[in-house]
Design a protein around this motif. Sequence first.
Motif, PDB file in Angstrom:
ATOM      1  N   GLY A  30      -2.671  -4.971   5.072  1.00 46.74           N
ATOM      2  CA  GLY A  30      -2.110  -5.593   3.878  1.00 46.74           C
ATOM      3  C   GLY A  30      -3.063  -5.584   2.707  1.00 46.74           C
ATOM      4  N   LEU A  31      -4.364  -5.578   3.003  1.00 49.93           N
ATOM      5  CA  LEU A  31      -5.371  -5.513   1.940  1.00 49.93           C
ATOM      6  C   LEU A  31      -5.648  -4.073   1.528  1.00 49.93           C
ATOM      7  N   LEU A  32      -5.490  -3.136   2.464  1.00 47.56           N
ATOM      8  CA  LEU A  32      -5.783  -1.733   2.160  1.00 47.56           C
ATOM      9  C   LEU A  32      -4.656  -1.051   1.398  1.00 47.56           C
ATOM     10  N   ALA A  33      -3.403  -1.459   1.642  1.00 46.51           N
ATOM     11  CA  ALA A  33      -2.262  -0.792   1.004  1.00 46.51           C
ATOM     12  C   ALA A  33      -2.345  -0.798  -0.521  1.00 46.51           C
ATOM     13  N   PRO A  34      -2.723  -1.921  -1.165  1.00 43.65           N
ATOM     14  CA  PRO A  34      -2.837  -1.881  -2.637  1.00 43.65           C
ATOM     15  C   PRO A  34      -3.884  -0.889  -3.123  1.00 43.65           C
ATOM     16  N   VAL A  35      -4.940  -0.691  -2.337  1.00 41.75           N
ATOM     17  CA  VAL A  35      -5.984   0.266  -2.716  1.00 41.75           C
ATOM     18  C   VAL A  35      -5.444   1.693  -2.601  1.00 41.75           C
ATOM     19  N   LEU A  36      -4.694   1.956  -1.539  1.00 41.69           N
ATOM     20  CA  LEU A  36      -4.108   3.290  -1.359  1.00 41.69           C
ATOM     21  C   LEU A  36      -3.177   3.651  -2.518  1.00 41.69           C
ATOM     22  N   LEU A  37      -2.458   2.669  -3.007  1.00 41.62           N
ATOM     23  CA  LEU A  37      -1.493   2.922  -4.083  1.00 41.62           C
ATOM     24  C   LEU A  37      -2.084   2.680  -5.462  1.00 41.62           C
ATOM     25  N   ARG A  38      -3.349   2.253  -5.518  1.00 42.69           N
ATOM     26  CA  ARG A  38      -4.056   1.984  -6.779  1.00 42.69           C
ATOM     27  C   ARG A  38      -3.334   0.923  -7.623  1.00 42.69           C
ATOM     28  N   VAL A  93      13.906  11.514   1.437  1.00 45.97           N
ATOM     29  CA  VAL A  93      12.726  10.762   1.015  1.00 45.97           C
ATOM     30  C   VAL A  93      12.185  11.380  -0.270  1.00 45.97           C
ATOM     31  N   SER A  94      12.175  10.617  -1.342  1.00 46.47           N
ATOM     32  CA  SER A  94      11.628  11.120  -2.601  1.00 46.47           C
ATOM     33  C   SER A  94      10.109  11.081  -2.568  1.00 46.47           C
ATOM     34  N   VAL A  95       9.464  11.747  -3.519  1.00 39.56           N
ATOM     35  CA  VAL A  95       8.004  11.712  -3.589  1.00 39.56           C
ATOM     36  C   VAL A  95       7.515  10.279  -3.766  1.00 39.56           C
ATOM     37  N   HIS A  96       8.193   9.525  -4.620  1.00 42.89           N
ATOM     38  CA  HIS A  96       7.759   8.140  -4.832  1.00 42.89           C
ATOM     39  C   HIS A  96       7.966   7.318  -3.561  1.00 42.89           C
ATOM     40  N   ARG A  97       9.015   7.629  -2.798  1.00 43.76           N
ATOM     41  CA  ARG A  97       9.247   6.905  -1.550  1.00 43.76           C
ATOM     42  C   ARG A  97       8.177   7.244  -0.512  1.00 43.76           C
ATOM     43  N   VAL A  98       7.537   8.400  -0.634  1.00 41.55           N
ATOM     44  CA  VAL A  98       6.415   8.710   0.265  1.00 41.55           C
ATOM     45  C   VAL A  98       5.336   7.642   0.121  1.00 41.55           C
ATOM     46  N   ARG A  99       5.113   7.183  -1.119  1.00 46.38           N
ATOM     47  CA  ARG A  99       4.151   6.103  -1.331  1.00 46.38           C
ATOM     48  C   ARG A  99       4.568   4.845  -0.572  1.00 46.38           C
ATOM     49  N   ASP A 100       5.858   4.547  -0.580  1.00 49.98           N
ATOM     50  CA  ASP A 100       6.363   3.404   0.172  1.00 49.98           C
ATOM     51  C   ASP A 100       6.062   3.567   1.665  1.00 49.98           C
ATOM     52  N   CYS A 101       6.315   4.789   2.159  1.00 50.44           N
ATOM     53  CA  CYS A 101       6.099   5.061   3.583  1.00 50.44           C
ATOM     54  C   CYS A 101       4.628   4.884   3.959  1.00 50.44           C
ATOM     55  N   VAL A 102       3.736   5.373   3.105  1.00 47.89           N
ATOM     56  CA  VAL A 102       2.303   5.243   3.364  1.00 47.89           C
ATOM     57  C   VAL A 102       1.894   3.770   3.373  1.00 47.89           C
ATOM     58  N   ALA A 103       2.343   3.022   2.358  1.00 45.99           N
ATOM     59  CA  ALA A 103       1.966   1.616   2.263  1.00 45.99           C
ATOM     60  C   ALA A 103       2.521   0.805   3.421  1.00 45.99           C
ATOM     61  N   THR A 104       3.769   1.105   3.826  1.00 47.20           N
ATOM     62  CA  THR A 104       4.385   0.357   4.920  1.00 47.20           C
ATOM     63  C   THR A 104       3.667   0.622   6.235  1.00 47.20           C
ATOM     64  N   GLU A 105       3.400   1.895   6.536  1.00 43.43           N
ATOM     65  CA  GLU A 105       2.723   2.203   7.799  1.00 43.43           C
ATOM     66  C   GLU A 105       1.285   1.679   7.799  1.00 43.43           C
ATOM     67  N   ALA A 106       0.629   1.757   6.648  1.00 45.79           N
ATOM     68  CA  ALA A 106      -0.727   1.206   6.556  1.00 45.79           C
ATOM     69  C   ALA A 106      -0.705  -0.295   6.818  1.00 45.79           C
ATOM     70  N   SER A 107       0.277  -0.976   6.251  1.00 45.61           N
ATOM     71  CA  SER A 107       0.376  -2.426   6.439  1.00 45.61           C
ATOM     72  C   SER A 107       0.617  -2.782   7.903  1.00 45.61           C
ATOM     73  N   GLU A 108       1.388  -1.936   8.598  1.00 43.47           N
ATOM     74  CA  GLU A 108       1.724  -2.231   9.986  1.00 43.47           C
ATOM     75  C   GLU A 108       0.625  -1.826  10.964  1.00 43.47           C
ATOM     76  N   GLU A 109      -0.022  -0.689  10.708  1.00 45.20           N
ATOM     77  CA  GLU A 109      -0.888  -0.083  11.720  1.00 45.20           C
ATOM     78  C   GLU A 109      -2.386  -0.317  11.514  1.00 45.20           C
ATOM     79  N   PHE A 110      -2.825  -0.488  10.268  1.00 43.17           N
ATOM     80  CA  PHE A 110      -4.260  -0.639  10.015  1.00 43.17           C
ATOM     81  C   PHE A 110      -4.692  -2.088  10.211  1.00 43.17           C
ATOM     82  N   VAL A 111      -5.910  -2.257  10.661  1.00 41.88           N
ATOM     83  CA  VAL A 111      -6.513  -3.581  10.641  1.00 41.88           C
ATOM     84  C   VAL A 111      -6.705  -3.960   9.168  1.00 41.88           C
ATOM     85  N   HIS A 112      -6.256  -5.151   8.789  1.00 43.32           N
ATOM     86  CA  HIS A 112      -6.282  -5.599   7.382  1.00 43.32           C
ATOM     87  C   HIS A 112      -5.485  -4.646   6.492  1.00 43.32           C
TER      88      HIS A 112
END
Length: 310
Positions: A287-295, A266-285
């Motif tokens: 899909g809206l929060l992931a763009p904020v996490l990744l700016r 897992v590269s450092v940039h892929r860590v961002r993918d992992c964060v966005a994917t898990e946020a999209s799956e596990e957080f309420v809304h």
Amino acid sequence: LERSEGGRRSPGMGIWSAAYIAAVARALSGWATYCVERRIPTRPTGVGFDGYADWLRGSAGGVSPRTIADYLGRILTGFEAVLEPGTRSPGARWVVEDCEQRSRSAGATTKAAAGIVPASRLYALGWDLIEEARATRYLGVDAARRYRNGLLLVIAVSLPERARALAALNFATTFRLAERPLIEVSLPGAVLKQREHQKGRHPFHATLSSGVLWDALDEYRRIYRPIFDPGTSLFPSIHARGASISEGRIGQLVAELTERRLGVRVSVHRVRDCVATEASEEFVHGGLLAPVLLRHRDARTTRRFYDHAE
């Protein structure tokens, strides 16, 4: 020099960053080599670009549609904005646009699911390394290295930024322990992915809130960090005393740690993918929060490249 100092400007490009100048130079160099070997003119044409794109897809090791579009676009920009300002090649431009359309149709080929692991798993691995450092019998460089590497993974997940930003974290300037449990992050535009003319106007500020992480950072700063050197960089180098590990080395460390401990590189940039994917799956809304996490300024960027939850 004119590009980096904001002289001549091509439409929509503004001032070029050092990274973009280097990318254009590399693209032009590859194109020049290709042309010289085939004894064809280096000035971009539709026929020349079409042949180069086919060569990149095949004999060059199967370059992705997105990368081909990027290469051709940089070559054309290099000619139209620097080498032969004012010249236009409609045929070459059409090939670039065709490659860009192909890349959009092909999807995000570099974001394969095989390289995605839960961000929480990466976070847990970081804490495992920290606990191993604490359990080390002798307090020395090995324990300090484990603690530093563990914090690197924990912070890469908690603050999903690129390697350049992580390399700039410093207890004295950009990463400050405020009143527990608050951790203040202040990154200058120079270490962020922004257009060059925006870097002086758009720094990044955030506050992390975690008592557990605050305590670990405090312990690291008091006990383990001084083993490296008297400095204040968050991720100090063992070999270059007084310096932070480089963004390139950060990428290598994360990839090596995850491959060795998780079986997935897992590269450092892929860590961002992992964060966005898990946020999209596990957080309420999520899909809206992931763009904020990744700016990301445009949520469509996140949906296209990162949110592939099933």
